[in-house]
Design a protein around this motif. Sequence first.
Motif, PDB file in Angstrom:
ATOM      1  N   LEU A 174       0.823  -1.211   0.000  1.00  0.00           N
ATOM      2  CA  LEU A 174       0.000   0.000   0.000  1.00  0.00           C
ATOM      3  C   LEU A 174       0.858   1.262   0.000  1.00  0.00           C
ATOM      4  O   LEU A 174       0.438   2.302  -0.510  1.00  0.00           O
ATOM      5  N   ARG A 175       2.049   1.180   0.578  1.00  0.00           N
ATOM      6  CA  ARG A 175       2.950   2.342   0.517  1.00  0.00           C
ATOM      7  C   ARG A 175       3.438   2.562  -0.910  1.00  0.00           C
ATOM      8  O   ARG A 175       3.438   3.686  -1.424  1.00  0.00           O
ATOM      9  N   LEU A 176       3.866   1.481  -1.547  1.00  0.00           N
ATOM     10  CA  LEU A 176       4.361   1.602  -2.923  1.00  0.00           C
ATOM     11  C   LEU A 176       3.253   1.981  -3.897  1.00  0.00           C
ATOM     12  O   LEU A 176       3.462   2.767  -4.823  1.00  0.00           O
ATOM     13  N   ILE A 186       8.461   5.484  11.574  1.00  0.00           N
ATOM     14  CA  ILE A 186       7.627   6.076  10.517  1.00  0.00           C
ATOM     15  C   ILE A 186       7.067   7.400  11.016  1.00  0.00           C
ATOM     16  O   ILE A 186       6.396   7.454  12.046  1.00  0.00           O
ATOM     17  N   LYS A 187       7.360   8.455  10.291  1.00  0.00           N
ATOM     18  CA  LYS A 187       6.847   9.771  10.680  1.00  0.00           C
ATOM     19  C   LYS A 187       5.347   9.819  10.455  1.00  0.00           C
ATOM     20  O   LYS A 187       4.838   9.418   9.408  1.00  0.00           O
ATOM     21  N   HIS A 188       4.657  10.335  11.453  1.00  0.00           N
ATOM     22  CA  HIS A 188       3.200  10.416  11.351  1.00  0.00           C
ATOM     23  C   HIS A 188       2.783  11.276  10.150  1.00  0.00           C
ATOM     24  O   HIS A 188       3.422  12.271   9.821  1.00  0.00           O
ATOM     25  N   PHE A 189       1.722  10.832   9.498  1.00  0.00           N
ATOM     26  CA  PHE A 189       1.113  11.533   8.358  1.00  0.00           C
ATOM     27  C   PHE A 189       1.982  11.503   7.097  1.00  0.00           C
ATOM     28  O   PHE A 189       1.860  12.361   6.238  1.00  0.00           O
ATOM     29  N   THR A 190       2.868  10.496   7.026  1.00  0.00           N
ATOM     30  CA  THR A 190       3.563  10.241   5.758  1.00  0.00           C
ATOM     31  C   THR A 190       3.085   8.927   5.147  1.00  0.00           C
ATOM     32  O   THR A 190       3.521   8.555   4.062  1.00  0.00           O
ATOM     33  N   PHE A 191       2.176   8.235   5.821  1.00  0.00           N
ATOM     34  CA  PHE A 191       1.622   6.977   5.325  1.00  0.00           C
ATOM     35  C   PHE A 191       0.114   7.016   5.559  1.00  0.00           C
ATOM     36  O   PHE A 191      -0.352   7.016   6.695  1.00  0.00           O
ATOM     37  N   MET A 192      -0.653   7.069   4.479  1.00  0.00           N
ATOM     38  CA  MET A 192      -2.112   7.222   4.620  1.00  0.00           C
ATOM     39  C   MET A 192      -2.863   6.608   3.442  1.00  0.00           C
ATOM     40  O   MET A 192      -3.603   7.297   2.729  1.00  0.00           O
ATOM     41  N   PRO A 193      -2.710   5.302   3.208  1.00  0.00           N
ATOM     42  CA  PRO A 193      -3.425   4.682   2.080  1.00  0.00           C
ATOM     43  C   PRO A 193      -4.943   4.704   2.235  1.00  0.00           C
ATOM     44  O   PRO A 193      -5.666   4.614   1.243  1.00  0.00           O
TER      45      PRO A 193
END
Length: 554
Positions: free
Chosen positions: A416-418, A481-488
């Motif tokens: 989901l990140r990619l 993981i920095k918050h709000f850099t991953f949001m699928p």
Amino acid sequence: MYPSYLETLTSSSKCESYPEFYIIALLALLHLNTIFIPIHKAKESPWKLVVYVRMLLELLLVSLTVVVAAWWYSRWRHSYWSSMGIPTKPGLPFIGNLHEGLLMPIWIAYDQMYKNYGGSKLCGRYEGFRPVLVIGDPDILRDVLVKDFDHFVDKRYFGSKDDNVMKEMLMNKTGDEWKILRSILSPTFSSGKMKKMFPLVCDKADLLVSSCLKDVAEDPSIDMKDKTGRFTMDTIASCAFGIECNSLTQEKSEFALWADKFLSLSRMKFLQFILTVLFPRVASAIGIKLFASEIEFFSEVARMTIKCREAGQKRGDFLDLMLEARAEDNDSKNTTSAKHVLDDRTIVAQSVQFLIAGYDTAASTLALASHVLAQNPKEQTRLREELQELVKQEGELTYQGVMEAKYLDACIQETLRLYPPPPFGERVCTKPYKVPGTEVVLRPGDLVQFPIWSLHHDPLYWPQPDKFRPDRFMPENKANIKHFTFMPFGLGPRNCLAMRFALMEVKVALAKLVLAAEFAVAAGHEEIIIDRASFVLRPKKGSKLLLKPLNPMA
């Protein structure tokens, strides 16, 4: 008539004294009848021709003035962000940046803003004359999506506002209506309720495995996107509409045919969709109704199923859970009048939304996860070992075991990140808001967007961002993981309500596939090719994988 007149006109001896004759002759050749008729009347009075030419020149001057004024107006409207010191990606007069989605994949357009025009913090763009603020700063996103959510409660309306089903969908609700409906629906996606739907998903995942193994017995290569699409279709038909679609065992059922029609995006439907989303009043005025016949079909299916459930049939699916939620709220002393909130039409609308939001996203994520595991055999083996140990301990795949499997979750999250299904997200400002750390004040109705794909691929937050590294999401590494850099699935109160179901669906199917077969890339299909014409990141049709059964008796 024209040739004889032109011959007379251009052979006149007065041409030498009055060169305007040549201009008039040229216009006549171009069949500009509005000029030709006055000339015809004045052919015996050349001075009148001069008057007409002056009139033409004045008309051209007025036209030019209007064009220049319109251009300056467009430029003024498109200076909204630059006047506040916000970098802006250059657009075209009048349409702004609307054309970019036609010239390149939409996530590439946002990535250009992110990298070259300040989008990693703040960047301006325009949809026609509508100003849009693109926010890529995780700290500002935290404020917009969570801390100051009361300023950004709404989303852009999706679909035709004249459609009675569309307007009842949760994603199209605004303000207090959204809050009330969300609070009623949220319990239907709790862990306990998901556990009830787990057997339904497992049944469809078993059919997916059987279908794949049957096909590879004849041909070792398989179109995984086609298979995962059929699996997701069957799962949604079962869980959201309470029917058996059987697209994995039959070529095309009626439900699947209507779903294909609903979800396929022809060029005309794409233009209608853009017009409906960006200019809803214009679309309504000219009578555009997106998906009218398709929505009527699915609505009728849902209504018939509701009648059967009210007669006593139960399956533990999404429809049952919504009917239970309505019954529970009716029995309570809830002053929000839940019976009206969850009337039959509203329940039907949520089932249709389930199809819209859940089909392509889940199917694409499952297909992409299969492909990246085929590209990375070590990670595939590690995942299989985790799942085999799980089955050894529990005797089978259980709800708790699947949802708590750490490396399975890490592989899905890294996929989901990619390849985040929505490459960008957005919110609508609902009351004046001063962007933290700036002098920018957003007005009610202003649109805020955030570039999800770009945040997921920023090397500042993700070392080697283009590599498949599931360990990033293992429990011991999540703190990095920095918050709000991953949001699928989005973040904040208005994130995806069905996120837990989507993850369960993908995890169950992937786990059963990995236990049943070994994945490898097929010759000529080593790289993942993303469909550039889609708003959702999905693999292009026809991408093949090789499957080698691990248990011939399966």
